[in-house]
Design a protein around this motif. Structure first.
Motif, PDB file in Angstrom:
ATOM      1  N   CYS A  56       0.829  -1.198   0.000  1.00 44.70           N
ATOM      2  CA  CYS A  56       0.000   0.000   0.000  1.00 44.70           C
ATOM      3  C   CYS A  56       0.870   1.256   0.000  1.00 44.70           C
ATOM      4  O   CYS A  56       0.648   2.181  -0.785  1.00 44.70           O
ATOM      5  CB  CYS A  56      -0.906  -0.019   1.231  1.00 44.70           C
ATOM      6  N   GLN A  58       4.049   1.586  -0.861  1.00 45.68           N
ATOM      7  CA  GLN A  58       4.794   1.702  -2.118  1.00 45.68           C
ATOM      8  C   GLN A  58       3.911   2.274  -3.216  1.00 45.68           C
ATOM      9  O   GLN A  58       4.296   3.195  -3.945  1.00 45.68           O
ATOM     10  CB  GLN A  58       5.238   0.317  -2.576  1.00 45.68           C
ATOM     11  N   LYS A  59       2.722   1.692  -3.323  1.00 45.24           N
ATOM     12  CA  LYS A  59       1.823   2.085  -4.394  1.00 45.24           C
ATOM     13  C   LYS A  59       1.373   3.526  -4.249  1.00 45.24           C
ATOM     14  O   LYS A  59       1.338   4.296  -5.203  1.00 45.24           O
ATOM     15  CB  LYS A  59       0.609   1.164  -4.396  1.00 45.24           C
ATOM     16  N   GLN A  60       1.018   3.901  -3.016  1.00 47.81           N
ATOM     17  CA  GLN A  60       0.553   5.258  -2.799  1.00 47.81           C
ATOM     18  C   GLN A  60       1.648   6.269  -3.091  1.00 47.81           C
ATOM     19  O   GLN A  60       1.383   7.332  -3.655  1.00 47.81           O
ATOM     20  CB  GLN A  60       0.055   5.421  -1.362  1.00 47.81           C
ATOM     21  N   ALA A  62       4.102   5.848  -5.196  1.00 51.39           N
ATOM     22  CA  ALA A  62       4.253   5.882  -6.651  1.00 51.39           C
ATOM     23  C   ALA A  62       3.142   6.728  -7.270  1.00 51.39           C
ATOM     24  O   ALA A  62       3.384   7.541  -8.173  1.00 51.39           O
ATOM     25  CB  ALA A  62       4.230   4.475  -7.226  1.00 51.39           C
ATOM     26  N   ALA A  63       1.932   6.545  -6.772  1.00 50.69           N
ATOM     27  CA  ALA A  63       0.796   7.303  -7.294  1.00 50.69           C
ATOM     28  C   ALA A  63       0.975   8.785  -7.021  1.00 50.69           C
ATOM     29  O   ALA A  63       0.744   9.631  -7.889  1.00 50.69           O
ATOM     30  CB  ALA A  63      -0.505   6.803  -6.676  1.00 50.69           C
ATOM     31  N   GLN A  64       1.419   9.121  -5.805  1.00 44.87           N
ATOM     32  CA  GLN A  64       1.635  10.516  -5.452  1.00 44.87           C
ATOM     33  C   GLN A  64       2.645  11.157  -6.378  1.00 44.87           C
ATOM     34  O   GLN A  64       2.489  12.295  -6.827  1.00 44.87           O
ATOM     35  CB  GLN A  64       2.155  10.614  -4.028  1.00 44.87           C
ATOM     36  N   ARG A  66       3.439  10.243  -9.422  1.00 45.25           N
ATOM     37  CA  ARG A  66       2.907  10.385 -10.767  1.00 45.25           C
ATOM     38  C   ARG A  66       1.947  11.567 -10.880  1.00 45.25           C
ATOM     39  O   ARG A  66       2.039  12.385 -11.785  1.00 45.25           O
ATOM     40  CB  ARG A  66       2.207   9.099 -11.190  1.00 45.25           C
ATOM     41  N   VAL A  67       1.021  11.626  -9.911  1.00 47.27           N
ATOM     42  CA  VAL A  67       0.071  12.734  -9.915  1.00 47.27           C
ATOM     43  C   VAL A  67       0.809  14.064  -9.766  1.00 47.27           C
ATOM     44  O   VAL A  67       0.470  15.057 -10.410  1.00 47.27           O
ATOM     45  CB  VAL A  67      -0.983  12.566  -8.805  1.00 47.27           C
ATOM     46  N   GLY A  68       1.847  14.068  -8.932  1.00 49.06           N
ATOM     47  CA  GLY A  68       2.652  15.276  -8.757  1.00 49.06           C
ATOM     48  C   GLY A  68       3.264  15.738 -10.063  1.00 49.06           C
ATOM     49  O   GLY A  68       3.247  16.931 -10.388  1.00 49.06           O
TER      50      GLY A  68
ATOM     51  N   HIS B  31      -3.312  20.151  -5.156  1.00 47.91           N
ATOM     52  CA  HIS B  31      -2.457  19.003  -5.417  1.00 47.91           C
ATOM     53  C   HIS B  31      -2.835  17.833  -4.527  1.00 47.91           C
ATOM     54  O   HIS B  31      -2.977  16.697  -4.967  1.00 47.91           O
ATOM     55  CB  HIS B  31      -0.995  19.426  -5.216  1.00 47.91           C
ATOM     56  N   THR B  35      -4.510  14.285  -5.635  1.00 51.75           N
ATOM     57  CA  THR B  35      -3.845  13.006  -5.369  1.00 51.75           C
ATOM     58  C   THR B  35      -4.804  12.047  -4.684  1.00 51.75           C
ATOM     59  O   THR B  35      -4.956  10.894  -5.088  1.00 51.75           O
ATOM     60  CB  THR B  35      -2.619  13.221  -4.468  1.00 51.75           C
ATOM     61  N   GLN B  39      -6.359   8.706  -6.416  1.00 49.74           N
ATOM     62  CA  GLN B  39      -6.035   7.406  -5.831  1.00 49.74           C
ATOM     63  C   GLN B  39      -7.297   6.618  -5.558  1.00 49.74           C
ATOM     64  O   GLN B  39      -7.377   5.414  -5.802  1.00 49.74           O
ATOM     65  CB  GLN B  39      -5.251   7.580  -4.529  1.00 49.74           C
ATOM     66  N   TYR B  46      -4.476  -3.203  -3.084  1.00 46.85           N
ATOM     67  CA  TYR B  46      -3.035  -3.209  -2.864  1.00 46.85           C
ATOM     68  C   TYR B  46      -2.460  -4.611  -2.963  1.00 46.85           C
ATOM     69  O   TYR B  46      -1.584  -5.005  -2.205  1.00 46.85           O
ATOM     70  CB  TYR B  46      -2.721  -2.565  -1.506  1.00 46.85           C
ATOM     71  N   GLY B  49       2.505  -4.081  -5.236  1.00 50.94           N
ATOM     72  CA  GLY B  49       3.145  -2.892  -4.687  1.00 50.94           C
ATOM     73  C   GLY B  49       3.470  -1.848  -5.733  1.00 50.94           C
ATOM     74  O   GLY B  49       3.937  -0.761  -5.413  1.00 50.94           O
ATOM     75  N   LEU B  51       2.351   0.314  -9.462  1.00 47.67           N
ATOM     76  CA  LEU B  51       1.258   0.727 -10.333  1.00 47.67           C
ATOM     77  C   LEU B  51       1.334  -0.066 -11.628  1.00 47.67           C
ATOM     78  O   LEU B  51       2.385  -0.132 -12.245  1.00 47.67           O
ATOM     79  CB  LEU B  51       1.390   2.209 -10.673  1.00 47.67           C
ATOM     80  N   LEU B  59      -4.429   7.412 -13.642  1.00 50.67           N
ATOM     81  CA  LEU B  59      -3.964   8.546 -12.843  1.00 50.67           C
ATOM     82  C   LEU B  59      -3.692   9.759 -13.727  1.00 50.67           C
ATOM     83  O   LEU B  59      -4.040  10.887 -13.375  1.00 50.67           O
ATOM     84  CB  LEU B  59      -2.700   8.185 -12.070  1.00 50.67           C
TER      85      LEU B  59
END
Lengths: 85, 93
Positions: A56, A58-60, A62-64, A66-68, B31, B35, B39, B46, B49, B51, B59
Motif C-alpha cells: 500500500c 509503495q503504491k501510494q 508511486a501514485a503521489q 505520478r500525480v505530482g 495538489h 492526489t 487514488q 493493494y 506494490g 502501479l 492517474l
C-alpha cells in the motif's frame, strides 16, 4: 516580490512543507490501515496485513509521484496559457 | 488568480507575502486533493506494490480531468458572480 519578501515567503513555505509532510505521513498510515487491517483476533499484524501495508505504501507513493508530475505539467500549461492571453 | 481590475491598491510588504503564500497554499491544497481523489478513483487494491499500466494511465487522465474541472468551476463561479453584479461582492476563490 522583492528579495526580502521572497526570503520571508520561503521561510513560511518551509514551515508549511514540514506540516504538510506530517499530514501526508498520517494520511498514509490511516488509509493503509483502513484498507489492509481487518483482523482483530490478534494484537499483532498478520503477515498478509503486513505485506498489504508495505504494498500500500509503495503504491501510494508511486501514485503521489505520478500525480505530482502531471500536476506540475498541467500547472505549467495553464500558467503559460494565462500569460499568453 | 487574478484581481478583477478595479485598479490595484498599494499593498504592504506583509500583504504581498501573505497573498503569495495564500496562492501557493491553494495550489498545494489542490495538489493534495487531486492526489487523494485520483487514488480513490484509480487504485482499487493493494495486491501489488507497483502501479500497473491501467492504473498509471488512469492517474494521468484523472489528473487532467481534475484540473479541467477545477478550471470549469472557477470560470462558472466567476461568470455567476459577475452576473449578480459587482454590488453583490462575489466571494474570492
Amino acid at each position: 516580490l522583492n528579495k526580502q519578501e521572497e526570503t520571508l515567503l520561503q521561510q513560511r513555505l518551509q514551515k508549511r512543507q514540514m506540516k504538510e509532510f506530517l499530514t501526508i505521513y498520517s494520511n498514509l498510515v490511516d488509509s493503509c490501515f483502513s484498507s489492509c487491517v481487518d483482523d482483530f483476533t490478534s494484537k499483532t499484524l498478520a503477515s498478509r496485513e503486513s505485506g498489504c501495508i508495505s504494498r500500500c505504501i509503495q503504491k501510494q507513493m508511486a501514485a503521489q509521484q505520478r500525480v505530482g508530475e502531471r500536476f506540475q505539467e498541467l500547472n505549467a500549461e495553464m500558467t503559460a496559457k494565462m500569460q499568453s492571453q | 488568480m487574478s484581481f478583477l481590475g478595479f485598479g490595484r491598491p498599494k499593498l504592504s510588504s506583509e500583504e504581498k507575502v501573505a497573498m503569495a503564500e495564500q496562492e501557493l497554499r491553494m495550489l498545494a491544497s489542490m495538489h493534495n486533493r487531486m492526489t487523494k481523489m485520483c487514488q480513490t478513483k484509480c487504485i482499487p487494491d493493494y495486491r501489488e506494490g507497483e502501479l500497473n499500466k491501467g492504473e498509471s494511465v488512469c492517474l494521468d487522465r484523472c489528473s487532467a480531468k481534475y484540473f479541467e474541472s477545477h478550471q470549469k468551476v472557477s470560470d462558472i463561479m466567476q461568470a455567476e458572480s459577475q452576473k449578480r453584479g459587482p454590488a453583490q461582492g462575489g466571494a474570492m476563490f
